[in-house]
Design a protein around this motif. Sequence first.
Motif, mmCIF file in Angstrom:
data_model
loop_
_atom_site.group_PDB
_atom_site.id
_atom_site.type_symbol
_atom_site.label_atom_id
_atom_site.label_comp_id
_atom_site.label_asym_id
_atom_site.label_seq_id
_atom_site.Cartn_x
_atom_site.Cartn_y
_atom_site.Cartn_z
ATOM 1 N N ALA A 1 -14.590 -16.628 -13.669
ATOM 2 C CA ALA A 1 -13.963 -17.921 -13.404
ATOM 3 C C ALA A 1 -12.447 -17.848 -13.569
ATOM 4 C CB ALA A 1 -14.540 -18.980 -14.329
ATOM 5 N N MET A 2 -11.991 -17.181 -14.626
ATOM 6 C CA MET A 2 -10.557 -17.046 -14.849
ATOM 7 C C MET A 2 -9.905 -16.224 -13.748
ATOM 8 S SD MET A 2 -9.836 -18.827 -17.474
ATOM 9 C CE MET A 2 -8.208 -18.198 -17.875
ATOM 10 N N ALA A 3 -10.579 -15.171 -13.314
ATOM 11 C CA ALA A 3 -10.035 -14.337 -12.247
ATOM 12 C C ALA A 3 -9.920 -15.131 -10.945
ATOM 13 C CB ALA A 3 -10.921 -13.107 -12.045
ATOM 14 N N VAL B 1 -6.475 -16.170 -8.753
ATOM 15 C CA VAL B 1 -6.314 -15.911 -7.324
ATOM 16 C C VAL B 1 -5.937 -17.193 -6.583
ATOM 17 C CG1 VAL B 1 -7.514 -15.213 -5.227
ATOM 18 C CG2 VAL B 1 -7.845 -13.930 -7.336
ATOM 19 N N LEU B 2 -6.612 -18.304 -6.934
ATOM 20 C CA LEU B 2 -6.317 -19.579 -6.288
ATOM 21 C C LEU B 2 -4.881 -20.020 -6.548
ATOM 22 C CD1 LEU B 2 -9.603 -21.607 -6.912
ATOM 23 C CD2 LEU B 2 -8.755 -20.699 -4.737
ATOM 24 N N LEU B 3 -4.416 -19.820 -7.792
ATOM 25 C CA LEU B 3 -3.048 -20.202 -8.113
ATOM 26 C C LEU B 3 -2.038 -19.386 -7.311
ATOM 27 C CD1 LEU B 3 -3.278 -20.667 -11.986
ATOM 28 C CD2 LEU B 3 -3.006 -22.451 -10.252
ATOM 29 N N ILE B 4 -2.313 -18.117 -7.162
ATOM 30 C CA ILE B 4 -1.404 -17.260 -6.398
ATOM 31 C C ILE B 4 -1.372 -17.685 -4.937
ATOM 32 C CG2 ILE B 4 -1.046 -14.900 -5.573
ATOM 33 C CD1 ILE B 4 -2.233 -13.939 -8.255
#
Length: 254
Positions: free
Chosen positions: A47-49, A53-56
């Motif tokens: 989930a953190m990974a 990715v979504l933030l980037i």
Amino acid sequence: MAESTRTSGVSVHDRQRERAARGVRTRQSLAAGKSDRPTPPRRRRPAMAALAVLLIVGGAALAGLLAVNLDSRTSVIVVNQDVPAGTEITTDLLTTSMVASEGLKIVPEDQVSAVLGTYARVPLSEGQLLDTTMLVKGGVLAAGTVQVGVPLPAGRVPAGLRSGDEIRLIRLSDGASSQPTPLATALVLRTAAGESGGIVDGGGSSGGGATLMVPSRAADAIVDAAANERLGMALIRHGVAIDDVELSVLGGPR
């Protein structure tokens, strides 16, 4: 017998020390063996990974959108002062500003020649983007109308009178021998305070004036009433465009 007993005692004692020594060596060996084993990998958090990715991706998309918006800004025409309705648009009234103009009817800087010589159909405020819907071509006066200048005496002017107001003009009675006479409807093109101050707001002493668009057939009666200090005004509505108003002669001379 005594010698045999000492020998046996020594042997037992020596064997105990040897066993103890072997135990110490065995524990040391085990400890060394444990330290040589590779550390098991930590458990990953999917989930953190995924969030990272979504933030980037989101940050990259936002940066791209901002870049596109900045690139789409154009230099447009802006009014650099308050402009009354009916005023001819000249270069000294205009400046420019960078804005995102897609989907708007504002005037790009390279098309300024198209608006010069037109007239403000509504009052314009300082800093307002110039929109083609705010302008009218062919002059300010509608057919059958003229401009007249009248004073704005205290007590006979609606409070807050300004450019773009539609008003009713009335010839006041001269006493018991006459009645007030409605003259015409008119449009305020511009107002100006006199040396004595704010006559435009309906207070203070006389000295201000206004330019009105009036029906040509009522112009003489309006000027006469104003000159004899018997012209009164009643506000009908604010914010009327010069090409939308329908002026009419009322009960006065036709």
